[in-house]
Write a protein that holds these residues in place. Structure first.
Motif, PDB file in Angstrom:
ATOM      1  N   SER A 163    -117.097  62.245   2.664  1.00 43.46           N
ATOM      2  CA  SER A 163    -117.045  63.584   2.076  1.00 43.46           C
ATOM      3  C   SER A 163    -115.891  64.407   2.630  1.00 43.46           C
ATOM      4  CB  SER A 163    -118.368  64.324   2.315  1.00 43.46           C
ATOM      5  OG  SER A 163    -118.624  64.466   3.714  1.00 43.46           O
ATOM      6  N   TYR A 164    -115.463  64.135   3.882  1.00 42.11           N
ATOM      7  CA  TYR A 164    -114.360  64.890   4.467  1.00 42.11           C
ATOM      8  C   TYR A 164    -113.048  64.587   3.737  1.00 42.11           C
ATOM      9  CZ  TYR A 164    -117.585  65.676   8.383  1.00 42.11           C
ATOM     10  OH  TYR A 164    -118.661  66.031   9.153  1.00 42.11           O
ATOM     11  N   PHE A 165    -112.902  63.342   3.302  1.00 39.17           N
ATOM     12  CA  PHE A 165    -111.701  62.989   2.536  1.00 39.17           C
ATOM     13  C   PHE A 165    -111.690  63.720   1.196  1.00 39.17           C
ATOM     14  CE2 PHE A 165    -112.311  59.478   5.481  1.00 39.17           C
ATOM     15  CZ  PHE A 165    -111.024  59.197   5.907  1.00 39.17           C
ATOM     16  N   GLU A 166    -112.852  63.761   0.557  1.00 36.79           N
ATOM     17  CA  GLU A 166    -112.927  64.446  -0.735  1.00 36.79           C
ATOM     18  C   GLU A 166    -112.667  65.942  -0.578  1.00 36.79           C
ATOM     19  OE1 GLU A 166    -115.638  63.672  -3.690  1.00 36.79           O
ATOM     20  OE2 GLU A 166    -115.785  61.507  -3.394  1.00 36.79           O
ATOM     21  N   GLU A 167    -113.247  66.541   0.455  1.00 34.67           N
ATOM     22  CA  GLU A 167    -113.024  67.968   0.681  1.00 34.67           C
ATOM     23  C   GLU A 167    -111.551  68.253   0.957  1.00 34.67           C
ATOM     24  OE1 GLU A 167    -115.604  68.902   3.888  1.00 34.67           O
ATOM     25  OE2 GLU A 167    -117.438  68.537   2.727  1.00 34.67           O
ATOM     26  N   ALA A 168    -110.900  67.370   1.718  1.00 33.33           N
ATOM     27  CA  ALA A 168    -109.487  67.579   2.054  1.00 33.33           C
ATOM     28  C   ALA A 168    -108.600  67.470   0.814  1.00 33.33           C
ATOM     29  CB  ALA A 168    -109.052  66.556   3.105  1.00 33.33           C
ATOM     30  N   ILE A 169    -108.838  66.460  -0.011  1.00 32.83           N
ATOM     31  CA  ILE A 169    -108.002  66.308  -1.201  1.00 32.83           C
ATOM     32  C   ILE A 169    -108.309  67.392  -2.217  1.00 32.83           C
ATOM     33  CG2 ILE A 169    -109.456  64.737  -2.556  1.00 32.83           C
ATOM     34  CD1 ILE A 169    -105.640  64.485  -1.999  1.00 32.83           C
ATOM     35  N   GLU A 170    -109.549  67.878  -2.256  1.00 31.88           N
ATOM     36  CA  GLU A 170    -109.893  68.996  -3.141  1.00 31.88           C
ATOM     37  C   GLU A 170    -109.106  70.245  -2.761  1.00 31.88           C
ATOM     38  OE1 GLU A 170    -111.860  69.454  -5.710  1.00 31.88           O
ATOM     39  OE2 GLU A 170    -113.147  67.669  -5.860  1.00 31.88           O
ATOM     40  N   ARG A 171    -108.992  70.500  -1.458  1.00 31.75           N
ATOM     41  CA  ARG A 171    -108.234  71.675  -1.017  1.00 31.75           C
ATOM     42  C   ARG A 171    -106.758  71.536  -1.391  1.00 31.75           C
ATOM     43  NH1 ARG A 171    -111.484  71.028   3.644  1.00 31.75           N
ATOM     44  NH2 ARG A 171    -109.766  70.084   4.802  1.00 31.75           N
ATOM     45  N   ILE A 172    -106.236  70.337  -1.281  1.00 29.77           N
ATOM     46  CA  ILE A 172    -104.832  70.108  -1.646  1.00 29.77           C
ATOM     47  C   ILE A 172    -104.618  70.325  -3.135  1.00 29.77           C
ATOM     48  CG2 ILE A 172    -103.051  68.326  -1.829  1.00 29.77           C
ATOM     49  CD1 ILE A 172    -104.132  67.206   0.838  1.00 29.77           C
ATOM     50  N   ILE A 173    -105.537  69.806  -3.959  1.00 32.66           N
ATOM     51  CA  ILE A 173    -105.431  69.984  -5.406  1.00 32.66           C
ATOM     52  C   ILE A 173    -105.521  71.459  -5.766  1.00 32.66           C
ATOM     53  CG2 ILE A 173    -106.635  69.575  -7.584  1.00 32.66           C
ATOM     54  CD1 ILE A 173    -107.329  66.787  -6.563  1.00 32.66           C
ATOM     55  N   THR A 174    -106.424  72.181  -5.109  1.00 35.91           N
ATOM     56  CA  THR A 174    -106.557  73.616  -5.380  1.00 35.91           C
ATOM     57  C   THR A 174    -105.276  74.369  -5.036  1.00 35.91           C
ATOM     58  OG1 THR A 174    -108.944  73.552  -4.971  1.00 35.91           O
ATOM     59  CG2 THR A 174    -107.862  75.701  -4.811  1.00 35.91           C
ATOM     60  N   SER A 175    -104.668  74.032  -3.911  1.00 32.58           N
ATOM     61  CA  SER A 175    -103.432  74.719  -3.507  1.00 32.58           C
ATOM     62  C   SER A 175    -102.304  74.453  -4.499  1.00 32.58           C
ATOM     63  CB  SER A 175    -103.013  74.295  -2.095  1.00 32.58           C
ATOM     64  OG  SER A 175    -102.575  72.949  -2.080  1.00 32.58           O
ATOM     65  N   LYS A 176    -102.237  73.230  -5.027  1.00 32.37           N
ATOM     66  CA  LYS A 176    -101.194  72.898  -5.999  1.00 32.37           C
ATOM     67  C   LYS A 176    -101.447  73.587  -7.334  1.00 32.37           C
ATOM     68  CE  LYS A 176     -99.668  68.595  -5.963  1.00 32.37           C
ATOM     69  NZ  LYS A 176     -99.641  67.112  -5.917  1.00 32.37           N
ATOM     70  N   THR A 177    -102.717  73.718  -7.692  1.00 30.81           N
ATOM     71  CA  THR A 177    -103.063  74.425  -8.925  1.00 30.81           C
ATOM     72  C   THR A 177    -102.706  75.900  -8.809  1.00 30.81           C
ATOM     73  OG1 THR A 177    -104.881  72.877  -9.340  1.00 30.81           O
ATOM     74  CG2 THR A 177    -104.925  74.968 -10.527  1.00 30.81           C
ATOM     75  N   ASP A 178    -102.931  76.472  -7.629  1.00 27.45           N
ATOM     76  CA  ASP A 178    -102.634  77.886  -7.414  1.00 27.45           C
ATOM     77  C   ASP A 178    -101.141  78.169  -7.327  1.00 27.45           C
ATOM     78  OD1 ASP A 178    -105.310  78.430  -7.416  1.00 27.45           O
ATOM     79  OD2 ASP A 178    -105.518  78.472  -5.239  1.00 27.45           O
ATOM     80  N   ASN A 179    -100.369  77.139  -7.030  1.00 31.05           N
ATOM     81  CA  ASN A 179     -98.916  77.301  -6.923  1.00 31.05           C
ATOM     82  C   ASN A 179     -98.309  77.243  -8.321  1.00 31.05           C
ATOM     83  OD1 ASN A 179     -96.263  77.391  -6.187  1.00 31.05           O
ATOM     84  ND2 ASN A 179     -96.211  75.376  -5.238  1.00 31.05           N
ATOM     85  N   GLU A 180     -98.170  78.363  -8.937  1.00 28.84           N
ATOM     86  CA  GLU A 180     -97.700  78.424 -10.321  1.00 28.84           C
ATOM     87  C   GLU A 180     -96.320  77.812 -10.466  1.00 28.84           C
ATOM     88  OE1 GLU A 180     -99.976  82.571 -11.511  1.00 28.84           O
ATOM     89  OE2 GLU A 180     -97.791  82.419 -11.632  1.00 28.84           O
ATOM     90  N   GLY A 181     -96.125  77.118 -11.588  1.00 28.81           N
ATOM     91  CA  GLY A 181     -94.816  76.583 -11.922  1.00 28.81           C
ATOM     92  C   GLY A 181     -94.453  75.311 -11.206  1.00 28.81           C
ATOM     93  N   ILE A 182     -95.400  74.664 -10.529  1.00 27.52           N
ATOM     94  CA  ILE A 182     -95.041  73.448  -9.801  1.00 27.52           C
ATOM     95  C   ILE A 182     -94.749  72.291 -10.739  1.00 27.52           C
ATOM     96  CG2 ILE A 182     -97.385  72.537  -9.527  1.00 27.52           C
ATOM     97  CD1 ILE A 182     -96.605  71.749  -6.661  1.00 27.52           C
ATOM     98  N   GLY A 183     -95.314  72.363 -11.968  1.00 19.31           N
ATOM     99  CA  GLY A 183     -94.973  71.359 -12.962  1.00 19.31           C
ATOM    100  C   GLY A 183     -95.683  70.025 -12.778  1.00 19.31           C
ATOM    101  N   ILE A 184     -96.721  69.996 -11.945  1.00 20.97           N
ATOM    102  CA  ILE A 184     -97.456  68.752 -11.715  1.00 20.97           C
ATOM    103  C   ILE A 184     -98.926  68.992 -12.043  1.00 20.97           C
ATOM    104  CG2 ILE A 184     -98.187  67.069  -9.979  1.00 20.97           C
ATOM    105  CD1 ILE A 184     -95.633  67.649  -8.502  1.00 20.97           C
ATOM    106  N   GLN A 185     -99.509  68.132 -12.850  1.00 19.47           N
ATOM    107  CA  GLN A 185    -100.902  68.261 -13.233  1.00 19.47           C
ATOM    108  C   GLN A 185    -101.756  67.322 -12.390  1.00 19.47           C
ATOM    109  OE1 GLN A 185    -102.098  70.490 -15.421  1.00 19.47           O
ATOM    110  NE2 GLN A 185    -100.009  71.272 -15.603  1.00 19.47           N
TER     111      GLN A 185
END
Length: 331
Positions: free
Chosen positions: A288-310
């Motif tokens: 679960s720690y791996f999932e929580e860590a990658i979830e936080r990374i995905i959230t940060s990338k989603t919040d970073n507008e204009g990054i151009g990566i889905q």
């Protein structure tokens, strides 16, 4: 003679165009002129030649990307066959010198690949980004470029421009101030240097759309780096999770559930999962720690507008999860 090194470049400080000082009326905000007491560009270079830090064994690339790189490196490893025996040296004289542009999303291994290329050719590498050669003085950035090429030639090193779009961006068409003049001068000097340089130059960028077309034409090969597919993600998770780290992680679940992530994201997730377990004094790094860590990374990338990566999360069935954990859901 090392691979990738054939003829020494003829460019020197004398090749730099005249007109280091601003002409009257070049702009209302004049850029200061370098004082005569300033060190020479070669003496004040902020970078150095180093041995490559990675090989292709350290990188997980999709087959198409790896093959594209190896195709270009054949130029150096089978030079005599190509240019002498097969006669390419007659009709393709410009291709006897080469540039490789590595482009694609961040975190996909472009900088590591540049080191791996130098490693395979048995060469040292001179890695540089724009901030290391940029100067506030008129004409000094161009002079730093010339000095850098001279330094690489002297050290017989492969030049690697990281974040190359900052330097290879489009030239200003409607110049309104001294900054525009300086930018265009720098681009023009770099074009001349690339024309005359007889050795391999590497470029890496997340934004190939910013390149000036004149630079694109002078680069022999453009190699696109893609985000890893499910198989690639599985190999990356396996590579970054140390064999001796106690964990109940199920890599197939992580690989199937989280798409649109890079090797760098996976590396960071593994590290952060381990930090969580260590902080809690646990003897096992929970799945679960791996999932929580990658979830936080995905959230940060989603919040970073204009990054151009889905990035995306895929729904994985409870039956699939139980199968991976031998009948029990992960903690």
């Amino acid at each position: 003679m090392p691979l990738g090194k054939r003829i020494r470049a003829s460019t020197s400080q004398q090749d730099l165009p005249q007109g280091q000082h601003l002409e009257e009326g070049a702009g209302t905000h004049a850029t200061p002129i370098a004082p005569s007491s300033q060190k020479t560009a070669l003496e004040s270079l902020p970078f150095q030649v180093i041995q490559p830090q990675y090989s292709f064994e350290d990188i997980i690339l999709n087959p198409a990307t790896h093959d594209a790189i190896q195709d270009v490196l054949t130029l150096y490893e089978k030079y005599d066959l190509l240019f002498n025996q097969w006669g390419l040296g007659i009709a393709h004289k410009r291709q006897q010198k080469s540039g490789i542009n590595l482009y694609g999303p961040p975190g996909t291994g472009k900088s590591m690949a540049a080191h791996a290329i130098a490693n395979q050719l048995g060469r040292k590498i001179l890695a540089v980004d724009y901030s290391q050669i940029e100067s506030k003085y008129v004409g000094e950035t161009a002079k730093n470029l010339v000095a850098m090429f001279d330094y690489a030639k002297k050290e017989e090193a492969i030049i690697f421009f990281d974040e190359a779009d900052a330097l290879l961006s489009r030239r200003v068409t409607n110049m309104t101030n001294s900054t525009d003049v300086s930018v265009n001068q720098t681009r023009s000097v770099l074009l001349l240097l690339l024309n005359d340089y007889e050795d391999l130059v590497l470029f890496a960028s997340n934004f190939i759309t910013n390149y000036d077309p004149a630079f694109l034409r002078r680069i022999t090969a453009h190699v696109k780096f893609e985000l890893p597919d499910e198989e690639g993600r599985s190999r990356l998770w396996e590579m970054y999770i140390p064999a001796r780290m106690p964990t109940n992680v199920k890599v197939p679940i992580l690989s199937a559930k989280y798409a649109g992530i890079s090797g760098s994201d996976i590396s960071n997730a593994v590290f952060n999962a381990a930090l969580r377990a260590a902080r809690l004094d646990e003897d096992t790094v929970q799945h679960s720690y791996f999932e929580e860590a990658i979830e936080r990374i995905i959230t940060s990338k989603t919040d970073n507008e204009g990054i151009g990566i889905q990035t995306s999360r895929r729904t994985v069935s409870e039956e699939y999860v139980k199968k991976q954990f031998e009948g029990e859901l992960p903690k």
